[in-house]
Every structure is written in structure tokens, then in C-alpha cells.
Design a protein around this motif. Structure first.
Motif, PDB file in Angstrom:
ATOM      1  N   ILE A  96      -4.253   9.592   0.887  1.00 52.91           N
ATOM      2  CA  ILE A  96      -2.965  10.291   0.993  1.00 52.91           C
ATOM      3  C   ILE A  96      -1.943   9.557   1.849  1.00 52.91           C
ATOM      4  CG2 ILE A  96      -4.041  12.542   0.626  1.00 52.91           C
ATOM      5  CD1 ILE A  96      -3.841  13.032   3.657  1.00 52.91           C
ATOM      6  N   ASP A  97      -2.274   8.324   2.272  1.00 57.46           N
ATOM      7  CA  ASP A  97      -1.352   7.597   3.150  1.00 57.46           C
ATOM      8  C   ASP A  97      -0.493   6.640   2.321  1.00 57.46           C
ATOM      9  OD1 ASP A  97      -0.107   6.794   5.465  1.00 57.46           O
ATOM     10  OD2 ASP A  97      -1.889   5.910   6.386  1.00 57.46           O
ATOM     11  N   LEU A  98       0.551   6.129   2.939  1.00 59.18           N
ATOM     12  CA  LEU A  98       1.442   5.178   2.273  1.00 59.18           C
ATOM     13  C   LEU A  98       0.704   3.878   1.938  1.00 59.18           C
ATOM     14  CD1 LEU A  98       4.583   5.675   4.533  1.00 59.18           C
ATOM     15  CD2 LEU A  98       4.410   6.292   2.105  1.00 59.18           C
ATOM     16  N   PRO A  99       1.141   3.164   0.910  1.00 60.70           N
ATOM     17  CA  PRO A  99       0.510   1.883   0.580  1.00 60.70           C
ATOM     18  C   PRO A  99       0.665   0.875   1.712  1.00 60.70           C
ATOM     19  CG  PRO A  99       1.894   2.664  -1.239  1.00 60.70           C
ATOM     20  CD  PRO A  99       2.184   3.548  -0.067  1.00 60.70           C
ATOM     21  N   ALA A 100      -0.218  -0.111   1.708  1.00 63.19           N
ATOM     22  CA  ALA A 100      -0.238  -1.090   2.802  1.00 63.19           C
ATOM     23  C   ALA A 100       1.014  -1.941   2.849  1.00 63.19           C
ATOM     24  CB  ALA A 100      -1.469  -1.989   2.669  1.00 63.19           C
ATOM     25  N   TRP A 101       1.707  -2.104   1.695  1.00 65.92           N
ATOM     26  CA  TRP A 101       2.907  -2.937   1.698  1.00 65.92           C
ATOM     27  C   TRP A 101       4.102  -2.238   2.341  1.00 65.92           C
ATOM     28  CZ3 TRP A 101       6.968  -0.494  -0.437  1.00 65.92           C
ATOM     29  CH2 TRP A 101       6.723   0.484  -1.400  1.00 65.92           C
ATOM     30  N   HIS A 102       4.011  -0.939   2.541  1.00 58.29           N
ATOM     31  CA  HIS A 102       5.152  -0.157   3.036  1.00 58.29           C
ATOM     32  C   HIS A 102       5.588  -0.656   4.417  1.00 58.29           C
ATOM     33  CE1 HIS A 102       7.531   3.337   4.339  1.00 58.29           C
ATOM     34  NE2 HIS A 102       7.635   3.620   3.057  1.00 58.29           N
ATOM     35  N   PRO A 103       6.890  -0.658   4.710  1.00 59.84           N
ATOM     36  CA  PRO A 103       7.358  -1.121   6.028  1.00 59.84           C
ATOM     37  C   PRO A 103       6.725  -0.398   7.209  1.00 59.84           C
ATOM     38  CG  PRO A 103       9.207  -0.931   4.500  1.00 59.84           C
ATOM     39  CD  PRO A 103       8.008  -0.376   3.786  1.00 59.84           C
ATOM     40  N   ALA A 104       6.176   0.793   6.994  1.00 63.72           N
ATOM     41  CA  ALA A 104       5.510   1.509   8.087  1.00 63.72           C
ATOM     42  C   ALA A 104       4.307   0.741   8.610  1.00 63.72           C
ATOM     43  CB  ALA A 104       5.070   2.902   7.616  1.00 63.72           C
ATOM     44  N   PHE A 105       3.775  -0.181   7.799  1.00 62.94           N
ATOM     45  CA  PHE A 105       2.622  -0.987   8.215  1.00 62.94           C
ATOM     46  C   PHE A 105       3.007  -2.438   8.496  1.00 62.94           C
ATOM     47  CE2 PHE A 105       0.694   2.484   5.811  1.00 62.94           C
ATOM     48  CZ  PHE A 105      -0.324   2.868   6.670  1.00 62.94           C
ATOM     49  N   ALA A 106       4.293  -2.686   8.700  1.00 60.33           N
ATOM     50  CA  ALA A 106       4.760  -4.074   8.837  1.00 60.33           C
ATOM     51  C   ALA A 106       4.084  -4.804   9.979  1.00 60.33           C
ATOM     52  CB  ALA A 106       6.277  -4.091   9.024  1.00 60.33           C
ATOM     53  N   ASP A 107       3.755  -4.109  11.049  1.00 59.28           N
ATOM     54  CA  ASP A 107       3.160  -4.761  12.225  1.00 59.28           C
ATOM     55  C   ASP A 107       1.651  -4.575  12.291  1.00 59.28           C
ATOM     56  OD1 ASP A 107       5.689  -5.578  13.086  1.00 59.28           O
ATOM     57  OD2 ASP A 107       6.043  -3.648  14.085  1.00 59.28           O
ATOM     58  N   ARG A 108       1.038  -4.112  11.218  1.00 63.04           N
ATOM     59  CA  ARG A 108      -0.396  -3.838  11.246  1.00 63.04           C
ATOM     60  C   ARG A 108      -1.127  -4.698  10.229  1.00 63.04           C
ATOM     61  NH1 ARG A 108      -2.312   2.277  12.297  1.00 63.04           N
ATOM     62  NH2 ARG A 108      -0.937   2.799  14.020  1.00 63.04           N
ATOM     63  N   GLY A 109      -2.117  -5.428  10.698  1.00 67.68           N
ATOM     64  CA  GLY A 109      -3.000  -6.129   9.788  1.00 67.68           C
ATOM     65  C   GLY A 109      -4.193  -5.268   9.427  1.00 67.68           C
ATOM     66  N   GLY A 168       6.558   7.822  16.465  1.00 65.39           N
ATOM     67  CA  GLY A 168       7.554   6.808  16.175  1.00 65.39           C
ATOM     68  C   GLY A 168       8.007   6.910  14.732  1.00 65.39           C
ATOM     69  N   GLU A 169       9.017   6.117  14.392  1.00 65.60           N
ATOM     70  CA  GLU A 169       9.583   6.179  13.040  1.00 65.60           C
ATOM     71  C   GLU A 169       8.528   5.887  11.978  1.00 65.60           C
ATOM     72  OE1 GLU A 169      13.088   3.926  10.447  1.00 65.60           O
ATOM     73  OE2 GLU A 169      13.005   3.734  12.628  1.00 65.60           O
ATOM     74  N   ASP A 170       7.663   4.909  12.228  1.00 66.86           N
ATOM     75  CA  ASP A 170       6.646   4.540  11.247  1.00 66.86           C
ATOM     76  C   ASP A 170       5.638   5.669  11.056  1.00 66.86           C
ATOM     77  OD1 ASP A 170       7.913   2.138  11.060  1.00 66.86           O
ATOM     78  OD2 ASP A 170       6.488   1.058  12.336  1.00 66.86           O
ATOM     79  N   ASP A 171       5.141   6.236  12.177  1.00 66.89           N
ATOM     80  CA  ASP A 171       4.160   7.319  12.066  1.00 66.89           C
ATOM     81  C   ASP A 171       4.785   8.573  11.467  1.00 66.89           C
ATOM     82  OD1 ASP A 171       1.758   6.177  12.964  1.00 66.89           O
ATOM     83  OD2 ASP A 171       2.427   6.284  15.032  1.00 66.89           O
ATOM     84  N   ALA A 172       6.051   8.825  11.771  1.00 63.81           N
ATOM     85  CA  ALA A 172       6.710   9.996  11.205  1.00 63.81           C
ATOM     86  C   ALA A 172       6.787   9.894   9.688  1.00 63.81           C
ATOM     87  CB  ALA A 172       8.113  10.142  11.802  1.00 63.81           C
ATOM     88  N   ALA A 173       7.083   8.708   9.180  1.00 64.41           N
ATOM     89  CA  ALA A 173       7.143   8.507   7.726  1.00 64.41           C
ATOM     90  C   ALA A 173       5.774   8.723   7.096  1.00 64.41           C
ATOM     91  CB  ALA A 173       7.659   7.102   7.415  1.00 64.41           C
ATOM     92  N   ARG A 174       4.746   8.222   7.737  1.00 65.57           N
ATOM     93  CA  ARG A 174       3.387   8.368   7.203  1.00 65.57           C
ATOM     94  C   ARG A 174       2.963   9.839   7.222  1.00 65.57           C
ATOM     95  NH1 ARG A 174      -0.498   4.985  10.596  1.00 65.57           N
ATOM     96  NH2 ARG A 174      -1.953   5.716   8.988  1.00 65.57           N
ATOM     97  N   GLU A 175       3.230  10.536   8.327  1.00 66.03           N
ATOM     98  CA  GLU A 175       2.790  11.927   8.441  1.00 66.03           C
ATOM     99  C   GLU A 175       3.534  12.828   7.465  1.00 66.03           C
ATOM    100  OE1 GLU A 175       1.490  11.479  13.141  1.00 66.03           O
ATOM    101  OE2 GLU A 175       3.364  12.504  12.614  1.00 66.03           O
ATOM    102  N   SER A 176       4.820  12.547   7.251  1.00 63.87           N
ATOM    103  CA  SER A 176       5.573  13.330   6.276  1.00 63.87           C
ATOM    104  C   SER A 176       5.001  13.143   4.877  1.00 63.87           C
ATOM    105  CB  SER A 176       7.039  12.912   6.316  1.00 63.87           C
ATOM    106  OG  SER A 176       7.786  13.576   5.311  1.00 63.87           O
TER     107      SER A 176
END
Length: 756
Positions: A96-109, A168-176
Motif C-alpha cells: 500500500i506504499d508509494l513506488p520506490a521511484w517516487h520523490p518521497a524515497f529520493a534519499d532512501r536506498g 515531514g513532507e515525504d512521510d506525509a505523502a506516503r501516509e496519505s
């Protein structure tokens, strides 16, 4: 029916047990898991029956960034247990989470990297309250050993950590986004339960967000137009999962937690004590039966002292250290902090960490789809006879030898394990026509298969994937001349003609603004070598490389004339740059229209200036001689003979004009002999380090030639090779001689000379 939220710590056996028991008890319609929603259509592939650890490898490339991400699972990962137990219970498992390419994961390997930095203050306060070293120890103390009422205590723990903090903005996008899936699943499930398994940090927010909003299944976002991406399953390993080797999960020692998951803390501690002892004995470290008994006794004692019902991980490790390490430790024990194992750790501690880390490697089911690159590489290596292990000798002048070389270089550029080049062309400047490789096809640890699958992100064939990697490296290098030189040479070795041309264009465009003399010299050296020699690699007499050479020579000479400075160690990088310009002027001035007279003028001016570093003055004088200057070499050598600068000046001369020194007609050897022999002990001691560095420019055979010349000059018969040997380090011998001279002078001043 209500939605049941289970907040977990990734890769926690305690959380995995809670997830398992919850799903078996509720038998839900849906099991929703924090993971990449774009993989939902391939859930059957993920649940084929692999042997974990495995991971979903996702990649994304566009004009602005290249991103790779892993979603790893081991047998005790709560997410893996949720998927497998959900399928077994008849539920529909979904990510149920965003795809790995999404900017919310830009800083996460890594999707499952912990979020401790977001609540570090709370975690530190809890560690102080419970008198433990870090959150790993705290977690074990609260959850992994004492399994009573886990759900309630997890809720309290994660609620305290999240507190009133805003995401943060990234986690908020994922949780929404995740909340949208939860609402839709609840609406579709009717009167059947829904179980949601996510990181504990997200649980409080999701419980709130899931209560209102639409009930339509969310769309899975598509990558932006013009980008490429995808996902594949790859074998993973405990080494890649271990926080002590750099993984950001926050859960170290995966072998320990695997044993804990399978048999409980007592069995894990007992088995791993024996594993540690076995590893130490294999490395010839003495461990007696008494030591083994002591380790078990101390572990049990620490367990009771710390109030644990069974041994925790640090009870085991501390007991082992107390029983098996008798030396003083120079650094903190690694499990008292967080992160990689620091260099210099005690050997026994290293073995303990390795034993608890484990060597398990996952295995994919035989029906698992693989990217086209895996099939292409397998077929290509088989066609070229490179699918068998062992040494491989290649002759680059034959079509088959060149083809095999390019295949191996493409594997090397893609960082595929199991191919190692032992010898061959080094920079393009050497007309070497043979290569020697060692090929290892065993792949016992699964690293080769994982690397091939991951490299599939770059292209469907070895040639296409290597070309894409070279393009990426070229973009990353920007105007870094040294980096571009490396990419240019690799492109030639891989047979990537299109990349060679584009890289050369980038180099040519950047030469005018280049200011790093050493890096520019590296580019010139490679470009000249490829232009002169490489008919084999297809770059000889390339007009574009000729332009790079011509513009590179002009820029090197312009930079050299602007260098100012006093005495100092010889700069080998800039000496190589001047040597590359010399080679171009000597070997390519006619075809490329290089101005030898202008270069000779630069050499004379630089050699004559007193505000130029001595190594560069020596190099300029050597450049002049190589271009036909008839200035008196003896006078020039005598003019540079100060003890603080002499060796550095000679380093520059030798880097550019070794043959001048060896030529008896120049008399340079005699002048050097007179100057060095005339130095006092103190001056010689000052000059010696730089003199030794300077003579390193001569290979052993040429040093013997110099030694023979010195013997003949003195009328002495003997072995020049013996003259090159000393009874001890030359600098130490020189210091001893200088000390003896000072003692003699002091005795003389006191009238205490020794008498025979």
C-alpha cells in the motif's frame, strides 16, 4: 469489522510473531503491508516459494537522477510474515506504499530504513531511563526477550516515539497514500477484518487518516514520461541486512535474530556461543573447553543481573567478551553504539560480530522471472567460452580475443563479481596487446546473480548496460578531467564507440576551463595513447581525440607557465602532465600541427624562473632537452644543487628526460656524482628523501646502469647490483652517519678526540 493496525519494527522477530498470531486469529479479507504498490500485480511471483532473504530491487532513471532502492525481506521480517500468513489464511495481501521511484524515497536506498533520527531525543531519553546503551539494546530488553503483552507495549512505545511530531513532507505523502488503500480495503471487506502492517512510526497517523475520506482503490502512480524504471526480485544476504556492515535497518546481527525466530533466546544463545568458538578455532585462536563453559556461565549471570528471563543478544556478546578476551580493548564494543563495525576492532570481537551476522544467502524460486540482461550475459559468456572458471589469457590482436576482452570489461564496468583483470593496457599510453583475467563462476554467495539482476536496470544486453553505466559516469564526472579520462578509457576497452565519441566531446568542451593540471594530464595521457596506438580498440587517429590532444597540450603548457611556489615535495601528478605534453609534442606534432617552438619557449622560461617550484623547473628543463634544446645541462644541474631543492629538481628532470641522464655524452651522471659527493653529512641528510624519490623514476635495470657508471668513474671493480643494496634503511644509515659526525665535532670541541 474494524481495521486492526499492527505497528512494527522492520526485521523484528517479536513483531513478526505478533503479525503471525494476529492474522491466524482474525483470518482477514485483506492484509495490507507497507511496500511498493506497483508490485501488487506480481504478488504471485513474490510468493512463489523463495528461500529468504530476498528483496525487491527497484530502479528509476530520468534526465535528473538515477535511483536504486531495495525492499528486503528475511524469514522473520514482519512484512514477509504478513504476506505469507495472509495468503495461507485466504486473505488478499497487498502493498500500500508509494513506488520506490517516487520523490518521497529520493534519499532512501532502502525502504525499510529506520527513522530513529526523527525521534532521537525521545529514544535517548528512553535509553537513559532503562540504563541501556542504544535503541537496539532497548528494543531487545522491551520486546524480543519478554514477549508478554507485546501489542500493548508496542502501542505505547511507538506512540511515545511519534508523540506530537509532525511528519515531514515525504512521510506525509506516503501516509496519505497508504490511508487511501486502508479505507478502500475496509469498504470492500464488508464484515470481514482487515489487518494493516506498517512501520510503528506510521501507525498513529494512519489510525487517524484512515477514518475519513474516499473509499475507492487508489491509482498506482506511473513514472514520469521520459523516464525508465522497473522492479525485479533479487537474492539477498544476511551480510547486506546487518547494521554492522552498513544496512540502515537498525537491526544488527541477523543470524542471531533468525535463531531467535526459529528456536527462542535460549537456543539462539547456546548455538551461537558454539559458532563463535568454532570460528575462533578455525582462525587458530586458542579457545578451551573451560573458556566455553565460562562464556555460558557469564552469559547466564549477565542475564539474571539485567533482569532478563532469557539471554538477550548483548548478554550473549558481553559474556563472550568477558570469557574470551583477555587483552585491553582500544575502542568501545561495537554493540554499545550503532552503525558499521569500526576498523581496528579486536579480532575476537570481529569474529563474534561475524558469527551473529551470519552468512545466509537467499535463493529465488527457479520460476522467478529475470531481466533480459541475465539471459544475455549467460548466453554471451557461454558463446565466448567464459562460462568456466579459472585464468583467462587474451590476445587483443585477434577478433575473438578482442570480443572476449570487451565482454569481460563490460562485466567489470557493471561491477559484476567474479571477473578480475590481472594485467593489460593501463591507460591507453601503453601499447599492451595481451590481457590476463581470473574468472570465478561459483557464485556461492549469490552476489553475482544479484548484481546481474540489479545491473539489468541499465539495459537488456551487456553492451547496452555497460554503455548506460558509462553515460551515467560521464554525467556524474561533469568537468572533472580525471574522471572523464577514466570513463574514456573504459569506453574504449568496452568497445563502446558512441560513448567514446561523446566523452571526447565533453572533454574537448571542458579543456578550456580546466584548472587541475594533474587531472588534465591524465586526460591527455589517455587521449594520446588511444590516438597513437589503439587500432585494436578502434580509436587510433581519431580526429576528435586528436582535437583533445592538441587542445590539452596548449592548456597544460598554459597552466604550467602560471604555477608559482617555493620548495616542496615533487608533485607527481603535474610531472605526469608535463610528460604527457612532451609525448604529444614528440610523437604527434606533425599530424596534429602542434607548435614545438612555442612549447620550447615555455620550457625555457619556466626552467629559468626562481619563483617556480623546483620539480617543475627540472621538468621544464627536461622538456626542453626532449624538444632539442642545446642548453648546457651541466650548468643547469649545478644551478639547482641546493640541498633543500636538489632532489625535487632532479625528480622533474628524471620524469621528463631519463635518457639524458643515462647518455654518457651529456656528463650529467658525473656532475650528479660530484655534487652529491661534495655534500656534508647534514646537507646530504636534508637532500636524501627527495633524492630517493627522484631516482624512483628509473626502473631497476637503469639503476644498475647508473651504479655501473659510478663504479667505472671511480675506477672500481664490483657488482653494480651489490652497490644498490644496503644493510639497513638508507635514511636511517644517513641519520646515523650525521649523528656520528656531530658527536665527533662535539668531542673535538671538548678536546676529547679518541686516540689510537
Amino acid at each position: 469489522m474494524a481495521v486492526t493496525f499492527v505497528g512494527v519494527r522492520h526485521h523484528s522477530p517479536a513483531c513478526a510473531r505478533l503479525v503471525r498470531d494476529t492474522i491466524r486469529r482474525l483470518r482477514p479479507a485483506y492484509v495490507l503491508v507497507e511496500g511498493p504498490a506497483d508490485f501488487n500485480g506480481r504478488m504471485d511471483e513474490l510468493l512463489l516459494g523463495h528461500e529468504p532473504p530476498v528483496a525487491i530491487y527497484s530502479y528509476h532513471r530520468d534526465a535528473e537522477r538515477v535511483h536504486a532502492s531495495w525492499t528486503p525481506f528475511c524469514a522473520y521480517s514482519p512484512e514477509w510474515v504478513a504476506l505469507t500468513e495472509g495468503r495461507a489464511a485466504g486473505a488478499e495481501p497487498r502493498f500500500i506504499d508509494l513506488p520506490a521511484w517516487h520523490p518521497a524515497f529520493a534519499d532512501r536506498g532502502n525502504r525499510y530504513a529506520d527513522a530513529e533520527l526523527r525521534y532521537a531525543e525521545v529514544a535517548e531519553r528512553l535509553c537513559r531511563e532503562f540504563a541501556v546503551d542504544n535503541t537496539d539494546v532497548l528494543w531487545d530488553h522491551l520486546f524480543e526477550i519478554d514477549t508478554d503483552d507485546t501489542a500493548r507495549r508496542l502501542d505505547a512505545y511507538f506512540g511515545l516515539l511519534r508523540g506530537e511530531a509532525e511528519a515531514g513532507e515525504d512521510d506525509a505523502a506516503r501516509e496519505s497514500y497508504m490511508a487511501g488503500w486502508i479505507r478502500a480495503a475496509e469498504a470492500d471487506a464488508g464484515d470481514r477484518p482487515v489487518v494493516v502492517v506498517t512501520g510503528g512510526f506510521h501507525k498513529p497517523a494512519l489510525e487517524t487518516l484512515a477514518g475519513s475520506g474516499g473509499t475507492v482503490w487508489p491509482d498506482v502512480p506511473e513514472p514520469p514520461e521520459g523516464s525508465t524504471g522497473g522492479s525485479f526480485l533479487v537474492p539477498y544476504s544476511f551480510r547486506r541486512l546487518d547494521a554492522f556492515t552498513g544496512y540502515q535497518s537498525g537491526m544488527p546481527s541477523p543470524e542471531y535474530y533468525q535463531r531467535l525466530w526459529e528456536g527462542g533466546p535460549e537456543e539462539a544463545a547456546s548455538a551461537l556461543i558454539e559458532t563463535v568458538v568454532a570460528r575462533l578455532r578455525e582462525r587458530r585462536q586458542v579457545v578451551s573447553t573451560a573458556d566455553l563453559i565460562a562464556a555460558r556461565t557469564l552469559t547466564d549471570g549477565l542475564t539474571r543481573l539485567r533482569g532478563h528471563r532469557a539471554p538477550a543478544r548483548t548478554d550473549l556478546l558481553d559474556g563472550l567478551v568477558s570469557a574470551l578476551v583477555n587483552d585491553d580493548l582500544d575502542q568501545r564494543l561495537p554493540w554499545t553504539s550503532w552503525g558499521r563495525l569500526a576498523p581496528g576492532a579486536h579480532p575476537a570481537v570481529v569474529e563474534m560480530v561475524a558469527a551473529l551476522g551470519g552468512t545466509r544467502v537467499g535463493r529465488l524460486h527457479r520460476d522467478t522471472p529475470a531481466p533480459p540482461l541475465v539471459h544475455d550475459a549467460t548466453a554471451e559468456l557461454e558463446r565466448l567460452g567464459l562460462d568456466r572458471g579459472g585464468p583467462v589469457a587474451l590476445t587483443l590482436t585477434t577478433p575473438r580475443g578482442l570480443e572476449r576482452s570487451r565482454a569481460l570489461h563490460r562485466m567489470r564496468v557493471l561491477a559484476i563479481p567474479g571477473v578480475e583483470r590481472r594485467s593489460g593496457p593501463a591507460t591507453g599510453a601503453d601499447p599492451v596487446l595481451e590481457e590476463r583475467w581470473v574468472v570465478d563462476v561459483s557464485d556461492d554467495g549469490g552476489r553475482r546473480m544479484s548484481a546481474l539482476i540489479e545491473a539489468g536496470a541499465y539495459g537488456p544486453t551487456l553492451a547496452a548496460a555497460a554503455a548506460a553505466v558509462l553515460d551515467e559516469r560521464m554525467t556524474s564526472a561533469g568537468r572533472d578531467m580525471g574522471g572523464l579520462a577514466d570513463v574514456l578509457f573504459d569506453a574504449a576497452l568496452c568497445g563502446c564507440a558512441d560513448q567514446s565519441g561523446r566523452i571526447a566531446e565533453s572533454i574537448a568542451a571542458g579543456i578550456a576551463g580546466a584548472s587541475d593540471l594533474a587531472a588534465l594530464g591524465a586526460v591527455l595521457e589517455v587521449a594520446l595513447g588511444l590516438w597513437r596506438h589503439d587500432r585494436v580498440l578502434g580509436t587510433a587517429r581519431s580526429p576528435l581525440l586528436g582535437t583533445v590532444v592538441a587542445e590539452g597540450v596548449d592548456r597544460v603548457l598554459w597552466l604550467v607557465e602560471g604555477v608559482r611556489g617555493g620548495p616542496g615535495p615533487a608533485d607527481l601528478g603535474r610531472l605526469r602532465a608535463v610528460a604527457a605534453a612532451r609525448d604529444a609534442l614528440v610523437h604527434a606534432s606533425g599530424p596534429l600541427g602542434l607548435d614545438r617552438d612555442a612549447a620550447l619557449g615555455v620550457a625555457r622560461r619556466v626552467a629559468a624562473r626562481t619563483d617556480v617550484p623546483p620539480d617543475l623547473r627540472g621538468a621544464a628543463f627536461g622538456l626542453g632537452r626532449a624538444l632539442g634544446d642545446t642548453a648546457d645541462p651541466v650548468r643547469a644541474v649545478r644551478g639547482a644543487a641546493g640541498p633543500e631543492t636538489f632532489g625535487d629538481w632532479l625528480a622533474g628532470l628524471f620524469a621528463l628526460a631519463r635518457q639524458e641522464v643515462l647518455d654518457p655524452a651529456t656528463a650529467i651522471l658525473g656532475v650528479l656524482d660530484d655534487l652529491v659527493g661534495g655534500m656534508g653529512d647534514d646537507d646530504f641528510l636534508v637532500a636524501l628523501p627527495a633524492l630517493r624519490q627522484a631516482f624512483e623514476f628509473f626502473p631497476p635495470r637503469e639503476r644498475e646502469t647508473i651504479a655501473l657508471g659510478l663504479l667505472e668513474r671511480r675506477g672500481t671493480r664490483g657488482s653494480p647490483r651489490a652497490l644498490l643494496r644496503t644493510d639497513g634503511p638508507p635514511l636511517l644509515i644517513a641519520e646515523a652517519r650525521a649523528l656520528e659526525a656531530r658527536v665527533d665535532r662535539a668531542l673535538h670541541a671538548a678536546g676529547l678526540e679518541a686516540t689510537s
